[in-house]
Motif scaffolding. Structure first.
Motif, mmCIF file in Angstrom:
data_model
loop_
_atom_site.group_PDB
_atom_site.id
_atom_site.type_symbol
_atom_site.label_atom_id
_atom_site.label_comp_id
_atom_site.label_asym_id
_atom_site.label_seq_id
_atom_site.Cartn_x
_atom_site.Cartn_y
_atom_site.Cartn_z
ATOM 1 N N SER A 4 1.819 6.640 -6.774
ATOM 2 C CA SER A 4 0.750 7.570 -7.126
ATOM 3 C C SER A 4 1.218 9.013 -6.963
ATOM 4 O O SER A 4 0.938 9.866 -7.809
ATOM 5 C CB SER A 4 -0.466 7.290 -6.242
ATOM 6 O OG SER A 4 -1.475 8.234 -6.478
ATOM 7 N N ARG A 5 1.954 9.270 -5.861
ATOM 8 C CA ARG A 5 2.460 10.623 -5.610
ATOM 9 C C ARG A 5 3.421 11.046 -6.719
ATOM 10 O O ARG A 5 3.348 12.162 -7.245
ATOM 11 C CB ARG A 5 3.162 10.673 -4.249
ATOM 12 C CG ARG A 5 3.497 12.071 -3.758
ATOM 13 C CD ARG A 5 4.349 12.028 -2.510
ATOM 14 N NE ARG A 5 5.624 11.351 -2.713
ATOM 15 C CZ ARG A 5 6.657 11.880 -3.371
ATOM 16 N NH1 ARG A 5 6.559 13.075 -3.940
ATOM 17 N NH2 ARG A 5 7.783 11.209 -3.495
ATOM 18 N N ARG A 6 4.313 10.099 -7.098
ATOM 19 C CA ARG A 6 5.286 10.401 -8.159
ATOM 20 C C ARG A 6 4.577 10.673 -9.481
ATOM 21 O O ARG A 6 4.965 11.569 -10.240
ATOM 22 C CB ARG A 6 6.259 9.236 -8.335
ATOM 23 C CG ARG A 6 7.294 9.144 -7.227
ATOM 24 C CD ARG A 6 8.345 8.122 -7.612
ATOM 25 N NE ARG A 6 8.968 7.556 -6.436
ATOM 26 C CZ ARG A 6 9.678 6.430 -6.444
ATOM 27 N NH1 ARG A 6 9.826 5.764 -7.572
ATOM 28 N NH2 ARG A 6 10.238 5.983 -5.358
ATOM 29 N N ALA A 7 3.529 9.882 -9.756
ATOM 30 C CA ALA A 7 2.776 10.075 -11.001
ATOM 31 C C ALA A 7 2.113 11.454 -11.005
ATOM 32 O O ALA A 7 2.144 12.169 -12.021
ATOM 33 C CB ALA A 7 1.715 8.978 -11.142
ATOM 34 N N ASP A 8 1.532 11.851 -9.862
ATOM 35 C CA ASP A 8 0.909 13.177 -9.755
ATOM 36 C C ASP A 8 1.934 14.277 -10.014
ATOM 37 O O ASP A 8 1.653 15.257 -10.720
ATOM 38 C CB ASP A 8 0.287 13.363 -8.367
ATOM 39 C CG ASP A 8 -0.984 12.531 -8.198
ATOM 40 O OD1 ASP A 8 -1.516 12.073 -9.225
ATOM 41 O OD2 ASP A 8 -1.431 12.347 -7.048
ATOM 42 N N ASP A 9 3.138 14.092 -9.423
ATOM 43 C CA ASP A 9 4.215 15.083 -9.621
ATOM 44 C C ASP A 9 4.580 15.194 -11.095
ATOM 45 O O ASP A 9 4.744 16.291 -11.641
ATOM 46 C CB ASP A 9 5.467 14.696 -8.813
ATOM 47 C CG ASP A 9 5.270 14.917 -7.321
ATOM 48 O OD1 ASP A 9 4.230 15.519 -6.961
ATOM 49 O OD2 ASP A 9 6.128 14.486 -6.535
ATOM 50 N N THR A 10 4.726 14.047 -11.742
ATOM 51 C CA THR A 10 5.108 14.020 -13.164
ATOM 52 C C THR A 10 4.047 14.699 -14.026
ATOM 53 O O THR A 10 4.365 15.490 -14.921
ATOM 54 C CB THR A 10 5.314 12.559 -13.633
ATOM 55 O OG1 THR A 10 6.236 11.929 -12.750
ATOM 56 C CG2 THR A 10 5.860 12.495 -15.038
ATOM 57 N N LEU A 22 0.835 -1.207 0.000
ATOM 58 C CA LEU A 22 0.000 0.000 0.000
ATOM 59 C C LEU A 22 0.864 1.249 0.000
ATOM 60 O O LEU A 22 0.600 2.200 -0.748
ATOM 61 C CB LEU A 22 -0.905 -0.029 1.233
ATOM 62 C CG LEU A 22 -2.243 0.683 1.151
ATOM 63 C CD1 LEU A 22 -3.048 0.194 -0.041
ATOM 64 C CD2 LEU A 22 -3.022 0.495 2.439
ATOM 65 N N ARG A 23 1.910 1.221 0.830
ATOM 66 C CA ARG A 23 2.826 2.382 0.879
ATOM 67 C C ARG A 23 3.505 2.602 -0.468
ATOM 68 O O ARG A 23 3.644 3.729 -0.932
ATOM 69 C CB ARG A 23 3.879 2.186 1.979
ATOM 70 C CG ARG A 23 3.389 2.607 3.363
ATOM 71 C CD ARG A 23 4.537 2.753 4.341
ATOM 72 N NE ARG A 23 5.232 1.489 4.561
ATOM 73 C CZ ARG A 23 4.781 0.554 5.409
ATOM 74 N NH1 ARG A 23 3.658 0.748 6.077
ATOM 75 N NH2 ARG A 23 5.443 -0.560 5.594
ATOM 76 N N GLU A 24 3.935 1.499 -1.105
ATOM 77 C CA GLU A 24 4.577 1.605 -2.423
ATOM 78 C C GLU A 24 3.606 2.204 -3.444
ATOM 79 O O GLU A 24 3.980 3.050 -4.252
ATOM 80 C CB GLU A 24 5.029 0.225 -2.905
ATOM 81 C CG GLU A 24 6.326 -0.240 -2.257
ATOM 82 C CD GLU A 24 6.715 -1.639 -2.725
ATOM 83 O OE1 GLU A 24 6.351 -2.012 -3.851
ATOM 84 O OE2 GLU A 24 7.376 -2.346 -1.946
ATOM 85 N N CYS A 25 2.330 1.748 -3.381
ATOM 86 C CA CYS A 25 1.323 2.266 -4.321
ATOM 87 C C CYS A 25 1.120 3.763 -4.119
ATOM 88 O O CYS A 25 1.018 4.518 -5.088
ATOM 89 C CB CYS A 25 -0.010 1.533 -4.131
ATOM 90 S SG CYS A 25 0.034 -0.165 -4.735
#
Length: 255
Positions: free
Chosen positions: A230-236, A223-226
């Motif tokens: 997700s956070r990295r994808a939002d940043d990108t 869950l933490r990895e997901c």
């Protein structure tokens, strides 16, 4: 050569003072060749020895509470000691030296065994016997209680799906009801039966076992990895949007 399991190694790995207190043990990729005193962990339920140099399994015969065992990527050619691990449910033997189905006969008395893995295509692990034609069908015949072979659910008799369909058939009264003929509807309707046994929906008393705790922990890590992904994808996406909005709009030029 190779590392031997000692009480010091076990206590350092788990933080437990008594070997009987160890319920869950991960010794993945430690260069272990000898199981040493591992048999003294009498209450061990979950054991991961993957990626070592283990050939002899003798001490495992003493682990009567063992439920989950991962021996993938080792040098195992004989499984005799595992015939005494009567609580074993999940066994991973991918990437070892098992060359014939006869070497698995000693496991047929393990009534609780549900999942057996001899091959892991994703990790490119197998055993020599996996090259035999229809070895998976032969395994299913040898172990009628298995629900999964090499990570794939076993179909046919005994599988949960087969059982569910059979239960549905009997609850719908297949074969015993009247059709749309002249006699249909002459019998008085039978009292409706519940689909589940009494007490089915009652909450079960919680049993906190080391296996459940490990499963919760692993789920939490995933869950933490997901969330991180997700956070990295939002940043990108935000960076891409900023880059696009800073470019001049070709439609805004006045000619």
């Amino acid at each position: 050569g190779g590392l031997r399991i000692t009480p010091q190694l076990l206590k350092a790995s788990t933080g437990e003072f008594a070997l009987e207190s160890i319920l869950l043990l991960k010794l993945r990729g430690r260069g272990i060749a000898h199981l040493g005193c591992l048999g003294d962990c009498a209450n061990l339920e979950w054991l991961d020895l993957s990626g070592n140099a283990i050939a002899q399994l003798g001490p495992l015969a003493a682990l009567k509470a063992l439920t989950v065992l991962n021996l993938s990527r080792n040098r195992v050619a004989s499984l005799e000691p595992l015939g005494s691990c009567h609580n074993l449910q999940t066994l991973n033997l991918a990437g070892n030296r098992l060359s014939s189905l006869q070497q698995l006969r000693c496991l047929t008395g393990l009534r609780r065994l549900e999942s057996l893995r001899l091959r892991d295509p994703l990790a490119r692990l197998a055993n020599p016997l996996c090259a035999a034609p229809a070895y998976r069908a032969a395994l299913a015949d040898m172990f009628p209680g298995l629900k999964a072979i090499d990570g794939e659910r076993v179909s046919g008799r005994g599988s949960e799906l087969y059982q569910l369909c059979r239960d549905l058939d009997s609850s719908l009264g297949r074969g015993g009801g009247g059709g749309a003929g002249a006699g249909a509807g002459t019998e008085p309707p039978r009292a409706a039966q519940p689909w589940v046994d009494a007490g089915f929906w009652e909450p079960r008393p919680p049993r906190r076992s080391s296996i459940m705790e490990e499963a919760y922990k692993q789920f939490g890590e995933v869950l933490r990895e997901c969330r991180e992904l997700s956070r990295r994808a939002d940043d990108t996406i935000a960076q891409a949007e900023r880059a696009l909005s800073s470019r001049p709009d070709p439609n805004s030029f006045v000619f």
